[in-house]
Design a protein around this motif. Structure first.
Motif, PDB file in Angstrom:
ATOM      1  N   VAL A  92      59.956   4.306  58.091  1.00  0.00           N
ATOM      2  CA  VAL A  92      61.012   4.338  57.092  1.00  0.00           C
ATOM      3  C   VAL A  92      61.048   5.745  56.517  1.00  0.00           C
ATOM      4  O   VAL A  92      60.038   6.243  56.017  1.00  0.00           O
ATOM      5  CB  VAL A  92      60.759   3.311  55.965  1.00  0.00           C
ATOM      6  CG1 VAL A  92      61.775   3.515  54.848  1.00  0.00           C
ATOM      7  CG2 VAL A  92      60.868   1.887  56.496  1.00  0.00           C
ATOM      8  N   VAL A 125      55.217   2.743  57.749  1.00  0.00           N
ATOM      9  CA  VAL A 125      55.264   1.768  56.658  1.00  0.00           C
ATOM     10  C   VAL A 125      53.837   1.437  56.230  1.00  0.00           C
ATOM     11  O   VAL A 125      53.040   0.940  57.033  1.00  0.00           O
ATOM     12  CB  VAL A 125      55.992   0.482  57.103  1.00  0.00           C
ATOM     13  CG1 VAL A 125      55.983  -0.540  55.976  1.00  0.00           C
ATOM     14  CG2 VAL A 125      57.420   0.795  57.531  1.00  0.00           C
ATOM     15  N   HIS A 156      61.527  -4.787  43.362  1.00  0.00           N
ATOM     16  CA  HIS A 156      61.904  -3.899  44.474  1.00  0.00           C
ATOM     17  C   HIS A 156      62.282  -4.751  45.691  1.00  0.00           C
ATOM     18  O   HIS A 156      61.651  -4.651  46.753  1.00  0.00           O
ATOM     19  CB  HIS A 156      60.740  -2.963  44.829  1.00  0.00           C
ATOM     20  CG  HIS A 156      60.239  -2.145  43.687  1.00  0.00           C
ATOM     21  ND1 HIS A 156      60.851  -0.979  43.269  1.00  0.00           N
ATOM     22  CD2 HIS A 156      59.177  -2.319  42.859  1.00  0.00           C
ATOM     23  CE1 HIS A 156      60.184  -0.472  42.237  1.00  0.00           C
ATOM     24  NE2 HIS A 156      59.172  -1.270  41.968  1.00  0.00           N
ATOM     25  N   ASP A 171      64.538  -4.724  47.948  1.00  0.00           N
ATOM     26  CA  ASP A 171      64.940  -4.069  49.190  1.00  0.00           C
ATOM     27  C   ASP A 171      63.838  -3.189  49.775  1.00  0.00           C
ATOM     28  O   ASP A 171      63.996  -2.654  50.878  1.00  0.00           O
ATOM     29  CB  ASP A 171      66.183  -3.207  48.955  1.00  0.00           C
ATOM     30  CG  ASP A 171      67.373  -4.037  48.501  1.00  0.00           C
ATOM     31  OD1 ASP A 171      67.504  -5.180  48.988  1.00  0.00           O
ATOM     32  OD2 ASP A 171      68.151  -3.552  47.658  1.00  0.00           O
ATOM     33  N   SER A 172      62.732  -3.066  49.038  1.00  0.00           N
ATOM     34  CA  SER A 172      61.691  -2.135  49.457  1.00  0.00           C
ATOM     35  C   SER A 172      60.374  -2.798  49.850  1.00  0.00           C
ATOM     36  O   SER A 172      59.551  -2.182  50.526  1.00  0.00           O
ATOM     37  CB  SER A 172      61.403  -1.127  48.324  1.00  0.00           C
ATOM     38  OG  SER A 172      62.553  -0.377  48.007  1.00  0.00           O
ATOM     39  N   VAL A 173      60.163  -4.051  49.419  1.00  0.00           N
ATOM     40  CA  VAL A 173      58.868  -4.700  49.619  1.00  0.00           C
ATOM     41  C   VAL A 173      58.993  -5.949  50.478  1.00  0.00           C
ATOM     42  O   VAL A 173      59.832  -6.813  50.223  1.00  0.00           O
ATOM     43  CB  VAL A 173      58.234  -5.075  48.258  1.00  0.00           C
ATOM     44  CG1 VAL A 173      56.905  -5.807  48.476  1.00  0.00           C
ATOM     45  CG2 VAL A 173      58.013  -3.831  47.406  1.00  0.00           C
ATOM     46  N   ASP A 174      58.161  -6.020  51.505  1.00  0.00           N
ATOM     47  CA  ASP A 174      58.043  -7.222  52.327  1.00  0.00           C
ATOM     48  C   ASP A 174      56.694  -7.863  51.977  1.00  0.00           C
ATOM     49  O   ASP A 174      55.704  -7.156  51.769  1.00  0.00           O
ATOM     50  CB  ASP A 174      58.083  -6.860  53.809  1.00  0.00           C
ATOM     51  CG  ASP A 174      58.354  -8.073  54.695  1.00  0.00           C
ATOM     52  OD1 ASP A 174      58.555  -9.173  54.150  1.00  0.00           O
ATOM     53  OD2 ASP A 174      58.351  -7.910  55.928  1.00  0.00           O
ATOM     54  N   HIS A 213      61.338  -2.273  55.437  1.00  0.00           N
ATOM     55  CA  HIS A 213      60.927  -2.094  54.057  1.00  0.00           C
ATOM     56  C   HIS A 213      60.024  -0.869  53.920  1.00  0.00           C
ATOM     57  O   HIS A 213      59.430  -0.400  54.899  1.00  0.00           O
ATOM     58  CB  HIS A 213      60.180  -3.339  53.563  1.00  0.00           C
ATOM     59  CG  HIS A 213      61.006  -4.589  53.595  1.00  0.00           C
ATOM     60  ND1 HIS A 213      61.148  -5.360  54.735  1.00  0.00           N
ATOM     61  CD2 HIS A 213      61.754  -5.203  52.632  1.00  0.00           C
ATOM     62  CE1 HIS A 213      61.933  -6.389  54.473  1.00  0.00           C
ATOM     63  NE2 HIS A 213      62.319  -6.314  53.211  1.00  0.00           N
ATOM     64  N   ARG A 214      59.912  -0.395  52.705  1.00  0.00           N
ATOM     65  CA  ARG A 214      59.079   0.781  52.447  1.00  0.00           C
ATOM     66  C   ARG A 214      57.604   0.423  52.277  1.00  0.00           C
ATOM     67  O   ARG A 214      56.734   1.289  52.368  1.00  0.00           O
ATOM     68  CB  ARG A 214      59.573   1.489  51.175  1.00  0.00           C
ATOM     69  CG  ARG A 214      60.997   2.001  51.270  1.00  0.00           C
ATOM     70  CD  ARG A 214      61.450   2.585  49.952  1.00  0.00           C
ATOM     71  NE  ARG A 214      60.650   3.729  49.565  1.00  0.00           N
ATOM     72  CZ  ARG A 214      60.915   4.983  49.897  1.00  0.00           C
ATOM     73  NH1 ARG A 214      61.972   5.247  50.642  1.00  0.00           N
ATOM     74  NH2 ARG A 214      60.141   5.962  49.494  1.00  0.00           N
ATOM     75  N   LEU A 262      57.745   3.371  46.398  1.00  0.00           N
ATOM     76  CA  LEU A 262      58.879   2.561  45.971  1.00  0.00           C
ATOM     77  C   LEU A 262      59.836   3.435  45.179  1.00  0.00           C
ATOM     78  O   LEU A 262      59.578   3.781  44.029  1.00  0.00           O
ATOM     79  CB  LEU A 262      58.390   1.378  45.126  1.00  0.00           C
ATOM     80  CG  LEU A 262      57.371   0.471  45.832  1.00  0.00           C
ATOM     81  CD1 LEU A 262      56.867  -0.601  44.878  1.00  0.00           C
ATOM     82  CD2 LEU A 262      57.974  -0.156  47.069  1.00  0.00           C
ATOM     83  N   ALA A 263      60.949   3.782  45.810  1.00  0.00           N
ATOM     84  CA  ALA A 263      61.867   4.738  45.201  1.00  0.00           C
ATOM     85  C   ALA A 263      62.599   4.169  44.002  1.00  0.00           C
ATOM     86  O   ALA A 263      62.829   4.854  43.009  1.00  0.00           O
ATOM     87  CB  ALA A 263      62.872   5.219  46.244  1.00  0.00           C
ATOM     88  N   ALA A 264      62.984   2.902  44.075  1.00  0.00           N
ATOM     89  CA  ALA A 264      63.773   2.314  42.992  1.00  0.00           C
ATOM     90  C   ALA A 264      62.900   2.068  41.774  1.00  0.00           C
ATOM     91  O   ALA A 264      61.749   1.666  41.889  1.00  0.00           O
ATOM     92  CB  ALA A 264      64.400   1.003  43.461  1.00  0.00           C
TER      93      ALA A 264
END
Length: 213
Positions: free
Chosen positions: A5, A10, A34, A36-39, A94-95, A194-196
């Protein structure tokens, strides 16, 4: 397998702790804030079938019945865990991949893949009180059964298989803190993965944990 990513592999965050320590509260909060960023990979989803006579570790319940020992790492299907974690990483959607469960810092298939290791530490009396309340309120279970199982095997299993994993953690988080304090501590460990930003929402009560063991 390496998912990518933004040009970077990742990473995997392993989150462990005793039953009702608050580890699921932390993992769920990371996903909520988060999405959209965490699985999230939950080890609770990878116990061997309860009635499989060939796999897992058996124990005797306070009822006298032979059951799967949910508090023993030998009852987890490690091959399935490895496949799930590798799949989440390889997908690259995901990030961050979070692996959460009692044995997240005990199972070699998780620790070998973990970029960071977090242990959620909560006093035993608080964990036991949380667990009994959950058994009463959610499962309608006689609290006497929970206490007998704790005294027969639960306490010993925690001391043998979960508590020692605290020593290999990169970060020990206070499981009595609110979700924002826990997320802040984790963010300081993992850096700008985690950017957001964390969204401002009402905090979960630390007693609203989701572990099943």
């Amino acid at each position: 397998m390496t998912g990518v990513v933004g040009g970077h592999r990742v990473p995997v965050l392993a989150v462990a702790g005793g039953t009702a320590s608050g580890k699921s509260t932390l993992a769920d909060a990371l996903v909520r804030h988060h999405p959209d960023s965490v699985d999230l990979v939950r080890l609770d989803d990878f116990y061997v079938p309860a009635h499989d006579p060939l796999r897992g570790v058996r124990t005797v319940s306070a009822t006298g019945a032979e059951i799967l020992d949910w508090n023993h790492p030998g009852s987890i299907d490690q091959s399935a865990v490895a496949e799930a974690v590798d799949g989440a990483v390889a997908a690259g959607r995901h990030r961050l991949v979070v692996v959460e469960g009692l044995f997240a810092l005990t199972l070699p298939v998780v620790t070998a893949r973990a970029t960071w290791r977090v242990y959620v530490d909560t006093p035993d009396d608080i964990r036991l009180a949380r667990k009994i309340l959950r058994k009463i309120e959610v499962q309608r279970q006689d609290p006497a059964l929970s206490l007998r199982n704790y005294l027969m095997t639960g306490r010993e299993r925690h001391a043998a298989h979960v508590a020692p994993s605290r020593a290999v953690a990169d970060l020990v988080v206070d499981g009595t803190a609110d979700e924002y304090a826990m997320i802040t501590a984790v963010t300081m460990l993992i850096g700008p993965v985690l950017a957001a930003p964390v969204r401002a929402e009402p905090a979960l009560d630390a007693s609203q944990f989701g572990e099943t063991a």
